[in-house]
Design an enzyme around this catalytic site. Structure first.
Site, PDB file in Angstrom:
ATOM      1  N   GLY A 182     -12.101 -19.996  33.135  1.00 15.26           N
ATOM      2  CA  GLY A 182     -10.607 -20.160  33.660  1.00 15.26           C
ATOM      3  C   GLY A 182      -9.703 -20.893  32.710  1.00 15.26           C
ATOM      4  O   GLY A 182      -8.882 -21.744  33.089  1.00 15.26           O
ATOM      5  N   LYS A 183     -10.293 -21.103  31.474  1.00 10.05           N
ATOM      6  CA  LYS A 183      -9.241 -21.909  30.731  1.00 10.05           C
ATOM      7  C   LYS A 183      -7.883 -21.351  30.472  1.00 10.05           C
ATOM      8  O   LYS A 183      -7.056 -22.196  30.896  1.00 10.05           O
ATOM      9  CB  LYS A 183      -9.873 -22.113  29.208  1.00 10.05           C
ATOM     10  CG  LYS A 183     -11.281 -22.823  29.083  1.00 10.05           C
ATOM     11  CD  LYS A 183     -11.729 -23.046  27.797  1.00 10.05           C
ATOM     12  CE  LYS A 183     -11.913 -21.906  26.913  1.00 10.05           C
ATOM     13  NZ  LYS A 183     -13.163 -21.179  27.620  1.00 10.05           N
ATOM     14  N   LYS A 218      -3.985 -22.441  20.274  1.00  9.69           N
ATOM     15  CA  LYS A 218      -5.316 -22.091  20.404  1.00  9.69           C
ATOM     16  C   LYS A 218      -5.918 -22.156  18.944  1.00  9.69           C
ATOM     17  O   LYS A 218      -5.649 -21.069  18.219  1.00  9.69           O
ATOM     18  CB  LYS A 218      -5.512 -20.752  21.224  1.00  9.69           C
ATOM     19  CG  LYS A 218      -7.154 -20.675  21.427  1.00  9.69           C
ATOM     20  CD  LYS A 218      -7.187 -19.254  22.301  1.00  9.69           C
ATOM     21  CE  LYS A 218      -8.608 -18.989  22.692  1.00  9.69           C
ATOM     22  NZ  LYS A 218      -9.212 -19.995  23.761  1.00  9.69           N
ATOM     23  N   THR A 221     -12.094 -16.195  19.043  1.00  7.26           N
ATOM     24  CA  THR A 221     -12.973 -14.854  18.537  1.00  7.26           C
ATOM     25  C   THR A 221     -12.789 -13.681  19.296  1.00  7.26           C
ATOM     26  O   THR A 221     -12.245 -13.755  20.266  1.00  7.26           O
ATOM     27  CB  THR A 221     -14.416 -15.436  18.559  1.00  7.26           C
ATOM     28  OG1 THR A 221     -14.748 -15.652  19.683  1.00  7.26           O
ATOM     29  CG2 THR A 221     -14.655 -16.735  17.642  1.00  7.26           C
ATOM     30  N   GLY A 246      -9.471 -24.747  23.791  1.00  9.07           N
ATOM     31  CA  GLY A 246     -10.674 -24.499  23.187  1.00  9.07           C
ATOM     32  C   GLY A 246     -11.117 -23.071  23.289  1.00  9.07           C
ATOM     33  O   GLY A 246     -10.562 -22.486  23.942  1.00  9.07           O
ATOM     34  N   ALA A 247     -12.355 -22.916  22.791  1.00 10.71           N
ATOM     35  CA  ALA A 247     -12.992 -21.759  23.077  1.00 10.71           C
ATOM     36  C   ALA A 247     -14.381 -22.036  23.587  1.00 10.71           C
ATOM     37  O   ALA A 247     -15.052 -22.821  23.146  1.00 10.71           O
ATOM     38  CB  ALA A 247     -13.400 -21.097  21.571  1.00 10.71           C
TER      39      ALA A 247
END
Length: 216
Positions: A15-16, A38, A42, A116-117
């Site tokens: 849930g970012k 961001k 990817t 982030g990722a």
């Protein structure tokens, strides 16, 4: 430099982006111009989905961002839906490659949400993990955990990592409508272990204010 918040989670699909959108609205209600960034996304085939969602939401509240384009918002885009290390075939990534876009966005905002990722230990390259970005960006981390069975372990591991790295942070739980077992299987431990903790849906305005207090 604007105030910076790094959004991370205990894993992917926690849930970012959802939380970032709520924070954009919450900070805007406090009278702040919000920017979004961001650094890496990817799984990009045409446009970066998460980055585009963040950009569209932020522009609704901060029209000055209209001078930017999606490549300002998402610096590195890779087609393979995997960690940056794998998606970039293990090649090194120079973190300073993020600086130009960061400064460009910050000229248009008071507070910057950096998403982030995946989780904190997603590898960026052979030298860097996602947990290295909050320090590089000099940002306060907001960690998001889930409410499914197993959330206690995931939460504690990520909090331990942030403590070990001596990073300033706040955290909250993103409970979804189908997390029916949380109240009986996990909530009792959270109530025992933590004096206070945030539920993102319920507490987003309090989270925004607490983040500002942590930054200042």
């Amino acid at each position: 430099m604007s105030k910076r918040i790094f959004i991370s989670a205990t894993n992917t699909d926690i849930g970012k982006t959802y939380t970032s959108k709520l924070l954009i609205a919450a900070f805007s209600r406090l009278g702040l111009r919000v920017g979004v960034y961001k650094p890496i996304e990817t799984g990009v085939t045409a446009l970066p989905v998460d980055g585009s969602t963040l950009f569209e939401t932020a522009r609704q509240y901060n029209p000055s961002l209209e001078v930017l384009d999606i490549h300002d918002i998402v610096t590195l885009q890779f087609p393979l839906p995997a960690s940056p290390f794998v998606a970039n075939e293990g090649k090194p990534i120079d973190l300073s490659s993020f600086d130009a876009a960061l400064h460009k966005i910050e000229a248009l905002c008071d507070i910057l949400i950096i998403e982030g990722a995946g989780g904190l230990f997603v590898p960026i390259d052979d030298q860097h993990m996602m947990i290295d970005l909050p320090r590089y960006f000099n940002a306060v981390t907001f960690l998001i955990s889930h409410c499914n069975l197993g959330c206690i372990n995931d939460t504690l591991l990520s909090l331990h990592a942030l403590d070990t790295h001596k990073l300033p942070y706040l955290w909250g739980l993103n409970c979804k409508d189908n997390d029916h077992g949380f109240e009986t299987t996990s909530l009792p431990y959270y109530q025992h272990r933590f004096q206070n903790f945030y539920r993102i849906n319920r507490d987003i305005d309090a989270i925004a204010k607490a983040l500002l207090d942590t930054i200042s």
